[in-house]
Design a protein around this motif. Structure first.
Motif, PDB file in Angstrom:
ATOM      1  N   ALA A 295      -7.832  -1.582 -13.551  1.00 45.12           N
ATOM      2  CA  ALA A 295      -6.673  -1.452 -12.667  1.00 45.12           C
ATOM      3  C   ALA A 295      -6.026  -0.086 -12.836  1.00 45.12           C
ATOM      4  CB  ALA A 295      -5.667  -2.565 -12.956  1.00 45.12           C
ATOM      5  N   TRP A 296      -5.847   0.351 -14.084  1.00 40.22           N
ATOM      6  CA  TRP A 296      -5.222   1.650 -14.320  1.00 40.22           C
ATOM      7  C   TRP A 296      -6.118   2.793 -13.840  1.00 40.22           C
ATOM      8  CZ3 TRP A 296      -0.311   1.720 -14.940  1.00 40.22           C
ATOM      9  CH2 TRP A 296       0.351   0.668 -15.585  1.00 40.22           C
ATOM     10  N   ARG A 297      -7.432   2.649 -14.023  1.00 34.18           N
ATOM     11  CA  ARG A 297      -8.346   3.707 -13.554  1.00 34.18           C
ATOM     12  C   ARG A 297      -8.268   3.847 -12.037  1.00 34.18           C
ATOM     13  NH1 ARG A 297     -12.895   1.453 -14.496  1.00 34.18           N
ATOM     14  NH2 ARG A 297     -13.477   1.050 -12.340  1.00 34.18           N
ATOM     15  N   ASN A 298      -8.262   2.722 -11.340  1.00 34.39           N
ATOM     16  CA  ASN A 298      -8.170   2.779  -9.885  1.00 34.39           C
ATOM     17  C   ASN A 298      -6.819   3.309  -9.423  1.00 34.39           C
ATOM     18  OD1 ASN A 298     -10.629   1.519  -8.383  1.00 34.39           O
ATOM     19  ND2 ASN A 298     -10.355   0.232 -10.191  1.00 34.39           N
ATOM     20  N   LEU A 299      -5.753   2.975 -10.148  1.00 34.04           N
ATOM     21  CA  LEU A 299      -4.435   3.495  -9.802  1.00 34.04           C
ATOM     22  C   LEU A 299      -4.401   5.019  -9.944  1.00 34.04           C
ATOM     23  CD1 LEU A 299      -1.444   3.213  -9.113  1.00 34.04           C
ATOM     24  CD2 LEU A 299      -1.002   2.721 -11.534  1.00 34.04           C
ATOM     25  N   VAL A 300      -4.958   5.530 -11.034  1.00 32.91           N
ATOM     26  CA  VAL A 300      -4.980   6.987 -11.243  1.00 32.91           C
ATOM     27  C   VAL A 300      -5.784   7.674 -10.148  1.00 32.91           C
ATOM     28  CG1 VAL A 300      -5.831   8.822 -12.752  1.00 32.91           C
ATOM     29  CG2 VAL A 300      -4.599   6.879 -13.733  1.00 32.91           C
ATOM     30  N   MET A 301      -6.965   7.155  -9.837  1.00 32.56           N
ATOM     31  CA  MET A 301      -7.807   7.784  -8.814  1.00 32.56           C
ATOM     32  C   MET A 301      -7.144   7.714  -7.434  1.00 32.56           C
ATOM     33  SD  MET A 301     -10.363   9.165 -10.203  1.00 32.56           S
ATOM     34  CE  MET A 301     -11.202   9.574  -8.671  1.00 32.56           C
ATOM     35  N   ALA A 302      -6.524   6.578  -7.128  1.00 32.80           N
ATOM     36  CA  ALA A 302      -5.849   6.453  -5.832  1.00 32.80           C
ATOM     37  C   ALA A 302      -4.689   7.429  -5.735  1.00 32.80           C
ATOM     38  CB  ALA A 302      -5.366   5.019  -5.635  1.00 32.80           C
ATOM     39  N   THR A 303      -3.926   7.597  -6.825  1.00 28.36           N
ATOM     40  CA  THR A 303      -2.777   8.497  -6.813  1.00 28.36           C
ATOM     41  C   THR A 303      -3.216   9.949  -6.664  1.00 28.36           C
ATOM     42  OG1 THR A 303      -1.581   6.939  -8.242  1.00 28.36           O
ATOM     43  CG2 THR A 303      -0.685   9.163  -8.051  1.00 28.36           C
ATOM     44  N   VAL A 304      -4.280  10.331  -7.378  1.00 32.00           N
ATOM     45  CA  VAL A 304      -4.793  11.702  -7.256  1.00 32.00           C
ATOM     46  C   VAL A 304      -5.291  11.965  -5.831  1.00 32.00           C
ATOM     47  CG1 VAL A 304      -6.607  13.289  -8.021  1.00 32.00           C
ATOM     48  CG2 VAL A 304      -5.363  11.908  -9.697  1.00 32.00           C
TER      49      VAL A 304
END
Length: 420
Positions: A10-19
């Motif tokens: 979940a955190w990995r996808n959040l970081v990639m989506a935000t970038v």
């Protein structure tokens, strides 16, 4: 996910989506910080300049509707890298287009594609995070609006070092991200994939009353952010006589405040009802817009007023999407997000045109700020009075009370005979 704790995925996808959101928003906003430089070459009027910076906003807003529905169907794993890669085309086309107003309008139309990634990231983040953490997670994702601040601060400086530099840097960054996103973004394995046609899903989302209520609130919160992001440099140059670089820097500061306060709005919405947070934030904006309508001096009054307005708009945009995740069925989040995001973007398309038209007619921006105050106050009242109960399951009606004439037990055989 283990219990109510978000997983590492979940955190990995959040970081990639935000970038990805940050980069595509930077690309989406490439024209606005350079509008003054383009004007020196093309000699545009106030209305023509307003149209130039508003066109990408319009296309990016409307494009969120189909992109959100396509994300429901095909997932963010495909849509994020694909949209990022396609945005490279208009970014590079700005290099030959900057010597022609018509060409800039056409390329700006295509550049609107960069503004659609919002409708990809929200359903992705919403699916990975449990309800207790969704407001904060969506607020963090919303910090991708910082792409507007980065564009306002860095784009003019790179342009003055080399007229092609900001476009080449942006194209390379998008290409690198598209490759990384193809490997690092994952959709939830158990996500529901709709089987109904795109038009049917959009129609079903459009029939939800809450879709349009949220759209109206988001048009003021996020629309205000977009409007100030694309028009604030022009406003500061025209009214306060700042240089393009100084105006871009101050506009970047405004955008940075919205970025900081958006996750705060989501965080507060996890702890207080998001409608209450939205009401207080928009009420603050209404008061500040009235003050700004009297054209105060830039330092310190207007600066403080604009920065506090940025805080209110950022908080409201974060809390509204916490409300979206609360009241929308999971399979429809992408479709509803597309419609709400499109309306929010349209909220950013109209004000630059209004401000340009008002200034051309009256040589003042006061009327435009009073209109913002009226809209923010109306949204404040509606959010507090109506949206606190939106999505709340209604209690089943109580069973009708028995009348005195009704028997409390099945009639006996004697009673039946008497009735006969």
């Amino acid at each position: 996910m283990t219990g109510d704790r978000p997983s590492a995925a979940a955190w990995r996808n959040l970081v990639m989506a935000t970038v990805g959101f940050t980069l595509t928003f930077w690309a989406w906003n490439l024209v606005a910080p350079l509008a003054g430089d383009f004007d020196d070459r093309l000699h545009m009027g106030a209305s023509a300049q307003s149209l130039l910076v508003a066109v990408p906003v319009l296309v990016g807003s409307l494009g969120r509707v189909p992109v959100g529905a396509l994300t429901d169907r095909y997932g963010a794993r495909l849509m994020f890298p694909l949209t990022s890669a396609l945005t490279i085309i208009p970014v590079l086309l700005l290099i030959p287009a900057r010597s022609s107003y018509a060409a800039l309008l056409l390329v700006g139309f295509v550049l609107g594609l960069g503004g659609t990634t919002f409708a990809i990231g929200v359903p992705l983040v919403n699916s990975w995070f449990p309800p207790a953490h969704r407001g904060a997670a969506l607020g963090i994702f919303g910090m991708g609006m910082g792409g507007v601040a980065l564009s306002g601060f860095l784009t003019p400086r790179m342009y003055h070092r080399g007229e092609n530099l900001p476009f080449l840097v942006m194209a390379i960054a998008l290409a690198v991200y598209a490759v990384l996103a193809a490997f690092l973004i994952n959709d939830r394995p158990d996500r529901e994939i709709p089987s109904t046609p795109l038009a049917a899903r959009l129609g079903r989302a459009a029939r939800l009353r809450v879709t349009w209520e949220l759209s109206a609130l988001y048009a003021i919160g996020f629309g205000g952010i977009v409007a100030f992001g694309v028009y604030l440099p022009t406003y500061l140059r025209t009214w306060y006589g700042l240089t393009p670089t100084d105006a871009g820097t101050r506009a970047a500061g405004f955008a940075l405040v919205t970025v900081v306060f958006r996750p705060l709005g989501g965080w507060l919405a996890d702890r207080v009802h998001p409608a209450v947070v939205t009401a207080w934030a928009l009420g603050l904006v209404a008061v500040l817009a009235i003050i700004q309508s009297f054209d105060p001096v830039l330092v310190p009054t207007a600066t403080i007023c604009l920065l506090l307005m940025a805080a209110g708009l950022g908080t409201a945009s974060g809390s509204v999407f916490a409300l979206v995740s609360r009241v929308t069925p999971q399979p429809q989040v992408g479709s509803v997000t597309g419609i709400v995001g499109a309306t929010g973007g349209l909220g950013g398309f109209v004000p630059p045109l209004v401000m340009g038209a008002v200034y051309s007619a009256k040589s003042s921006y006061s009327i435009a700020y009073m209109l913002l105050s009226d809209l923010a106050l109306a949204a404040c009242v509606y959010s507090y009075a109506r949206m606190r109960t939106a999505g709340t399951p209604s209690k089943p009606p109580p069973s009708p009370a028995r009348t005195r004439e009704e028997p409390t037990s099945p009639p006996t055989r004697t009673q039946n005979r008497g009735a006969l």
